[in-house]
Write an enzyme that holds these catalytic residues in place. Structure first.
Site, PDB file in Angstrom:
ATOM      1  N   ASP A  36       0.813  -1.220   0.000  1.00 28.93           N
ATOM      2  CA  ASP A  36       0.000   0.000   0.000  1.00 28.93           C
ATOM      3  C   ASP A  36       0.847   1.271   0.000  1.00 28.93           C
ATOM      4  OD1 ASP A  36      -2.230  -1.482  -0.148  1.00 28.93           O
ATOM      5  OD2 ASP A  36      -3.123  -0.880   1.750  1.00 28.93           O
ATOM      6  N   ASP A 282     -13.413  36.583 -33.059  1.00 29.67           N
ATOM      7  CA  ASP A 282     -12.749  35.303 -33.297  1.00 29.67           C
ATOM      8  C   ASP A 282     -13.448  34.172 -32.546  1.00 29.67           C
ATOM      9  OD1 ASP A 282     -10.527  33.869 -34.429  1.00 29.67           O
ATOM     10  OD2 ASP A 282      -9.819  33.609 -32.372  1.00 29.67           O
ATOM     11  N   GLY A 417     -11.199  28.498 -36.135  1.00 32.82           N
ATOM     12  CA  GLY A 417     -12.322  28.940 -36.973  1.00 32.82           C
ATOM     13  C   GLY A 417     -12.094  28.791 -38.462  1.00 32.82           C
ATOM     14  N   LEU A 418     -10.986  29.322 -38.990  1.00 38.77           N
ATOM     15  CA  LEU A 418     -10.771  29.308 -40.435  1.00 38.77           C
ATOM     16  C   LEU A 418     -10.694  27.877 -40.957  1.00 38.77           C
ATOM     17  CD1 LEU A 418     -10.199  30.752 -43.079  1.00 38.77           C
ATOM     18  CD2 LEU A 418      -7.767  30.750 -42.477  1.00 38.77           C
TER      19      LEU A 418
END
Lengths: 515, 428
Positions: A36, A282, A417-418
């Site tokens: 442990d 944007d 985005g583009l």
């Protein structure tokens, strides 16, 4: 029995270790079998601690079970006390030691050590890590806070003083959250009495009463202790967790009211770029991106609010593995008109994500596996996390800088985005094709076929089949919304009783769902 | 270099050396950790741990980044309802296994792996394995072994796993020709190198155990001679011997010397002439020796300290001291098997400080007093010791890296020189 591929939380004694490791001058003697001690490397490797956790394990073996494991525990406890000379001890059992029932608390009492000994009862087969941390912190506070040390009523002009409760070892961004919020409180003209458990010693806990109110940063860890402090010392606690710009503003207002200070200047000066970033054009393409949120309750509730009101996403699903806070998460889910998934079953979470086909998953390390399997972008918002989410750089989640960090982190995995527009317009490009990973992530390779999301088809597809033309047209839909389109079309076809999905059906469904 | 190991009557090296036996906190992994490499070695096997959330958390933490792939292991977490009564526990296990096999139909071999909680509540996994084997055969065979911390330390999990496989290995045909079996999970590249080497020596057929697929289990019988490729296979060796196989005593194939002695043990057993042995091994030996020479520059004279971890410590210490000129301060091992380690102990420099078992705080005191140049230890100790100004090599990597055989000898040495080189570079 529960089939578990991955577990969201460790056992409760790991939670207790997180409290012991966060504090100073405390030692934890844990009755546990050999092996442990793996838990040490959570701290030394994942959090990269430079010292061993202050934990002594009895590490009993099979041959010890025939003998006196209770004596083994007593020897370990006495030796640990002599060697480490702590100001307070914690004693308890791990899951296996719980079965052999040696009663560490009682045994330690017999040792009659000259320091406070906090006996922990952590039911390993019922409860988990965060509960263990909360219970441990509560027991420590309860036994170490000095009832005589009480804040006198504040005179006019006297600065307010608060405790910060919750930051612990192995907490997701606790280090930087604490710095961010401490700075915020200082800017507001509020003094900090004690921060606990992170960095606090038993003598610090004794002084908890000498504050006007408590700032609870992580309810999973500190809410039980804060409740006790309210009852004992009359200290109110904050309820807003300052993750996100809006929540940070609410938090400032709440704290200002508790401290009787004017927050106008701090709010005006805030170094909050995230709101402007989200407003800038944007970010328009982020509108209504479908997001699924999963993690601990605090981070999920906060993330859902940010997603919906600060990023303009649509929350299509949310859930938590924190059963203790199921009610809070269900209430949050109602705000977004979805059902909360309260589960610690990794497979259930996977099934829900596959069914919902979100465009972004905000989750823990585990959701990263699921998202990778399903080919969905993902960002980590909550523990459990791995080593990369204990970064060297300053990266809070809380406060205004935290909001800035969140904006960057969440937008990063999405296609920019583009590229998204161009992929919607032109297909069959060898490099920038619809199945490729976003090029800003360096991915121009087609993901493995298994990663193409399709499981959603299972529920509805039984009685409908796709015509060849329609199937081709479906391929023209960019990958991150294709799963949703497939599911919606199949639902539509089933509702209308159409056995074959044609081009017409596809566009009928599109028109139907775009209302 | 002579392929024959010089064992003299007057107990050379450390054969009779005193060993410090310590009890106390042991900073080691349990046998469940073996699953991390075994599930990749046997590609159609699945490991289902029957245990607690701690067990699940352990494997997940130890598995690190690998958890991004769909793993071939999972945990059936015992909860309160199971603790209430054992009959229910067996039904629950059957339900979990059925769900698992539905999800992963490609699985051919399922191990029910016992843990501390399942051992302490005396859940009879061997009966469960028989019952489930009956239900899912012939598609899936179900076996069981214990990887619990109370019974096994780290690599002993592999021993327990392989030992559970031995009784179900097919029996070799009556009067079959003598076969060689190489026992212990090796990296695929190492396995292939050894297979080529044995073929060139004219030793064969050679089978590797564990195999890469559950359907390719090697046969075993009185015609089987086996070489242990790993030092932690006590129970597996016993089980193989119980089926009539004979162990070929040898040091372990680490470094040039170890590999040569290991190969020559097989060569002698299969009647390969010394001339042929030399001819076949010479090019690889020379290649390895020259690659090692470059590492020797970094390591010669450096003092090394071993915390117990995998039972690989003694063979590694032998390699580092004899072939790289390192000085041994303390060589700790979790468990010392005198018979399997006899050839290794004979090669250790006389007077080496050996310890078996652990009291981690006392051992840390000894380590700090020694101030060795390099400390081999687990991940729980490595960063704290680095912070104290010591240089460490974390031991687990030695189990996850191809280190056996000639071609890997320099890679193995490099694992030890890298932390020293790194420390120099960062200080500069």
């Amino acid at each position: 029995m529960q089939l578990t591929l991955w577990t969201y939380e460790g056992p409760p004694h790991v939670g207790a270790m997180r409290i012991a490791t966060a504090m100073k001058d405390v030692h934890y003697v844990l009755h546990a079998p050999q092996g442990d001690t793996y838990a040490d490397l959570l701290f030394t490797m994942i959090e990269r601690d430079a010292k061993r956790p202050p934990v002594t394990y009895t590490t009993f073996q099979a041959r010890d079970l025939g003998g006196d494991t209770a004596q083994l525990f007593k020897d370990a406890a006495r030796e640990a006390f002599e060697r480490f000379n702590p100001k307070a001890m914690m004693v308890g059992s791990s899951c296996t030691a719980e079965l052999i029932q040696d009663d560490p608390g009682g045994l330690c009492k017999a040792l009659d050590l000259p320091v406070p000994v906090v006996a922990l009862e952590l039911p390993s087969y019922q409860r988990k890590e965060n509960w263990g941390a909360a219970e441990t912190f509560y027991q420590m506070v309860r036994q170490l806070a000095d009832p005589q040390v009480k804040r006198a009523p504040r005179e006019s002009g006297q600065r307010a003083r608060c405790n910060i409760l919750g930051p612990a070892a192995l907490g997701f961004r606790h280090r930087d959250d604490l710095r961010e919020i401490s700075g915020l409180l200082r800017d507001l003209g509020i003094d900090i009495n004690v921060t606990a458990p992170l960095g606090a010693s038993p003598s610090d806990l004794a002084r908890l009463g000498d504050a006007d109110f408590n700032v609870v940063l992580y309810p999973e860890i500190a809410s039980i202790a804060a409740g006790w402090l309210t009852r004992t010392f009359g200290q109110p606690s904050t309820r807003t967790v300052p993750i996100g710009s809006g929540a940070t503003r609410d938090f400032i207002a709440e704290v200002a009211a508790l401290a009787g200070v004017d927050a106008t200047a701090v709010l005006a000066d805030a170094n909050a770029r995230a709101p402007w970033y989200a407003k800038s054009v944007d970010s328009t393409y982020l509108t209504s991106k479908r997001v699924f949120v999963f993690g601990d309750a605090t981070h999920v509730v906060a993330a859902a609010r940010i997603a919906a009101t600060e990023m303009g996403f649509t929350v299509v699903g949310l859930g938590t593995y924190s059963r203790e806070f199921a009610r809070e998460v269900r209430d949050a889910a109602k705000l977004y008109g979805v059902d909360a998934l309260v589960s610690d079953d990794y497979l259930e979470v996977e099934a829900r994500i596959a069914e919902l086909q979100p465009e972004l998953v905000l989750g823990s390390q585990m959701e990263r596996h699921i998202a990778k399997r399903l080919g969905i972008p993902c960002a980590v918002i909550s523990a459990p996390v791995h080593v990369q989410d204990f970064p060297a750089r300053y990266s809070p989640q809380m406060g205004f800088e935290g909001a800035n960090v969140l904006f960057d982190t969440w937008v990063h995995p999405l296609m920019m985005g583009l590229e998204e527009h161009l992929i919607g317009m032109f297909r069959g490009d060898a490099e920038f094709h619809e199945d490729a990973a976003p090029s800003h992530l360096g991915g121009s390779h087609k993901p493995a076929p298994a990663a193409t999301p399709q499981p959603a088809a299972v529920s509805a597809a039984a009685e409908t089949t796709w015509g060849i033309e329609a199937e081709k047209e479906l391929r023209k839909i960019p990958f991150f919304v294709r799963g949703k389109a497939r599911r919606n079309t199949e639902l539509y076809a089933r509702d209308k009783g159409l056995p074959v999905i044609t081009l017409e059906t596809l566009y009928d469904a599109k028109a139907h769902f775009s209302r | 270099m002579s392929p024959v190991i010089p064992i003299r009557a007057d107990t050379p090296g450390c054969v009779d050396a005193p060993v410090l036996r310590e009890r106390g906190q042991r900073e080691v992994f349990c046998g469940l950790t073996g699953i991390i490499w075994l599930h990749r070695k046997i590609q159609d096997a699945f490991f289902l741990v029957v245990g607690s959330r701690t067990c699940a958390h352990l494997i997940q933490s130890a598995a690190g980044v690998m958890i991004f792939a769909e793993p071939r292991f999972a945990t059936a977490i015992i909860d309160e309802r199971d603790l209430a009564g054992l009959a229910d526990c067996n039904e629950e296990l059957d339900r979990v296994v059925s769900r698992l096999i539905e999800r992963r139909p490609e699985i051919k071999l399922l191990f029910l792996v016992g843990s501390c909680p399942s051992e302490v509540i005396k859940l009879d996994l061997s009966r469960a394995a028989q019952r489930l084997s009956g239900r899912f055969s012939p598609e899936v065979r179900v076996l069981n072994y214990s990887g619990s911390g109370i019974e096994t330390t780290f690599t002993q999990g592999e021993d327990a796993c392989l030992a559970s496989l031995v009784p179900v290995l097919p029996a070799s045909a009556q009067g079959a020709p003598t076969e060689l079996m190489v026992v212990g999970a090796l990296a695929d590249v190492v396995e292939d190198q050894f297979a080529r080497m044995f073929q060139q020596l004219g030793i064969g057929p050679v089978r590797f155990f564990p195999p890469r697929r559950a359907t390719q289990m090697p046969a075993v019988g009185p015609n089987t001679r086996f070489l242990l490729a790993q030092p932690f296979l006590a129970d597996t060796a016993l089980a193989l011997e119980a089926r009539g196989a004979q162990r070929l005593p040898a040091p372990f194939p680490l470094g040039v010397e170890g590999t040569t002695a290991w190969l020559s043990a097989a060569a002698r057993a299969f009647g390969v002439s010394p001339a042929k042995f030399d001819a076949v091994t010479q090019p690889a030996r020379e290649r390895a020796a020259s690659a090692l020479a470059r590492q020797r520059v970094q390591l010669e004279g450096k003092r090394i300290f071993f915390f117990p971890d995998s039972q690989l410590e003694i063979p590694l210490a032998r390699f580092l001291s004899r072939e790289l000129g390192m000085q041994l301060t303390e060589v700790g091992t979790p468990y010392l098997h005198r018979t399997h380690m006899a050839e290794e102990l004979a090669l250790l420099p006389a007077g080496t400080f050996l310890s078996e078992g652990q009291h981690v705080d006392k051992q840390l005191d000894r380590c700090r007093a020694e101030r060795p140049d390099l400390v081999v230890c687990g991940l729980g100790l490595a960063n704290p010791l680095e912070a104290e100004g010591m240089t460490t090599k974390w031991a687990i990597e030695l189990v996850f890296t191809p280190i056996q055989g000639y071609e890997q000898a320099a890679d193995l040495a490099e694992l030890f020189s890298r932390p020293l080189v790194r420390r120099m570079r960062l200080a500069a």
